[in-house]
Design a protein around this motif. Structure first.
Motif, short mmCIF file in Angstrom:
data_model
loop_
_atom_site.label_atom_id
_atom_site.label_comp_id
_atom_site.label_asym_id
_atom_site.label_seq_id
_atom_site.Cartn_x
_atom_site.Cartn_y
_atom_site.Cartn_z
N ALA A 76 -5.94 2.82 -7.54
CA ALA A 76 -5.64 2.65 -8.96
C ALA A 76 -5.49 4.03 -9.57
CB ALA A 76 -6.75 1.87 -9.65
N HIS A 77 -4.53 4.15 -10.45
CA HIS A 77 -4.23 5.48 -11.02
C HIS A 77 -3.86 5.37 -12.48
CE1 HIS A 77 -2.37 5.43 -6.82
NE2 HIS A 77 -3.47 6.17 -6.67
N ILE A 78 -3.96 6.52 -13.15
CA ILE A 78 -3.24 6.72 -14.41
C ILE A 78 -1.94 7.41 -14.05
CG2 ILE A 78 -3.19 7.89 -16.63
CD1 ILE A 78 -6.24 7.66 -16.70
N HIS A 79 -0.83 6.79 -14.42
CA HIS A 79 0.50 7.37 -14.19
C HIS A 79 1.06 7.85 -15.53
CE1 HIS A 79 1.70 5.80 -10.03
NE2 HIS A 79 0.52 5.23 -10.23
N TYR A 80 1.88 8.89 -15.46
CA TYR A 80 2.59 9.36 -16.64
C TYR A 80 3.73 10.27 -16.17
CZ TYR A 80 3.88 11.60 -20.98
OH TYR A 80 4.61 12.06 -22.04
N VAL A 166 -1.88 2.50 -16.62
CA VAL A 166 -2.85 2.25 -15.56
C VAL A 166 -2.17 1.30 -14.57
CG1 VAL A 166 -5.01 1.07 -14.98
CG2 VAL A 166 -4.94 2.69 -16.89
N VAL A 167 -2.14 1.72 -13.30
CA VAL A 167 -1.48 0.93 -12.26
C VAL A 167 -2.50 0.67 -11.14
CG1 VAL A 167 0.44 0.80 -10.62
CG2 VAL A 167 0.74 2.01 -12.80
N VAL A 168 -2.63 -0.60 -10.77
CA VAL A 168 -3.49 -1.00 -9.65
C VAL A 168 -2.57 -1.43 -8.51
CG1 VAL A 168 -5.35 -2.53 -8.89
CG2 VAL A 168 -5.24 -1.80 -11.29
N HIS A 169 -2.81 -0.87 -7.33
CA HIS A 169 -1.94 -1.10 -6.18
C HIS A 169 -2.60 -2.04 -5.17
CE1 HIS A 169 0.72 2.42 -7.23
NE2 HIS A 169 -0.39 2.75 -7.87
N GLY A 170 -1.78 -2.58 -4.28
CA GLY A 170 -2.28 -3.42 -3.20
C GLY A 170 -1.91 -4.87 -3.40
CU LIG Z 1 -0.57 4.40 -8.87
#
Ligand SMILES: [Cu+2]
Length: 257
Positions: A76-80, A166-170
């Motif tokens: 999970a990340h903060i992307h920008y 905020v992006v959660v992966h998987g």
């Molecule tokens: Cu991400």
């Protein structure tokens, strides 16, 4: 007469305390929040919400998510991205037409990884795929909370602008309960695409809720937070002038950016 003398002595101390309260970190925090929604085409029937507090160059992040592949690590990340649309991907972003949105195909929408929402240790983009330090979604749910995430002033300003994601992966395309499949990740060819493709996304808009949660930017998990606050208060009087100079400098940087 004694009481009046006492009042006169007490007054400067109160003034310093009041100054610190106004100039202190909690009052300066910006709050952003957003709903986490399934990335289209990626077969996720989940949802969630997230909040990011920006206090100077320190972040506190909370998010809840449900409907994820259970008991598997979810990066999970903060992307920008300053040149990104700063939106969540839409189906048309499936550039290669394979029927899924990869992390890379989402970058024109949400930008690159800026903060890794790990559960411990490094939070920089270097930890974007540190699978052993992300929540594993017991039962498909994640409840994440972490404070004291240090970022650059520029990134803090970008997040405060209300355009970070905020992006959660998987994901689990073949619905077999584990990360596998012939398709490999666009980020790390040793991992299945299922392990890194984006599942949930939300843009963190500027919130009307101005208050920090209880515990401020501290993780709030123990009594040490209170002790640190006492230390801050004790240092507050002596540091008030220095703190004021810092705030002025921050404003200058903000104006320049
Ligand atoms: Cu991400």
């Amino acid at each position: 007469m004694k009481a009046r003398t006492r009042t006169l002595i007490a007054a400067p101390a109160l003034t310093l305390a009041a100054m610190f309260a106004v100039a202190g970190p909690a009052a300066a925090a910006d709050t952003t929040q957003g709903d986490l929604k399934p990335v289209p085409l990626n077969g996720v029937d989940g949802s969630g919400s997230a909040m990011v507090w920006v206090d100077g160059t320190t972040l506190k992040v909370e998010f809840q998510a449900t409907g994820l592949l259970a008991d598997s690590p979810h990066a999970a990340h903060i992307h920008y991205g300053s040149d990104a649309k700063n939106q969540c991907p839409v189906a048309a972003d499936d550039a290669d037409g394979d029927g899924h949105i990869t992390t890379s195909e989402g970058i024109p929408s949400y930008g690159t990884v800026q903060v890794s929402l790990t559960t411990s240790g490094d939070t920089s983009p270097d930890s974007a795929l540190a699978v052993d330090r992300f929540d594993t979604a017991a039962g498909g749910d994640i409840t994440y909370e972490r404070g004291e995430i240090e970022v650059s002033q520029a990134l803090a300003d970008d997040i405060s602008s209300g355009e970070a994601a905020v992006v959660v992966h998987g994901v689990d395309y073949n619905d077999n309960g584990t990360y596998d499949g012939d398709e490999m990740s666009d980020l790390d060819p040793s991992l299945p695409a299922e392990a890194t493709d984006p599942a949930l996304c939300g843009i963190m808009n500027v919130s009307q809720m101005a208050d920090m949660p209880a515990g401020g930017v501290q993780t709030g998990s123990g009594s040490t937070a209170g002790v640190e606050n006492i230390g801050l208060l004790a240092a507050g009087g002596a540091a008030a002038l220095a703190g004021g100079a810092l705030l002025i400098r921050r404003r200058t940087l903000r104006t320049d950016s």
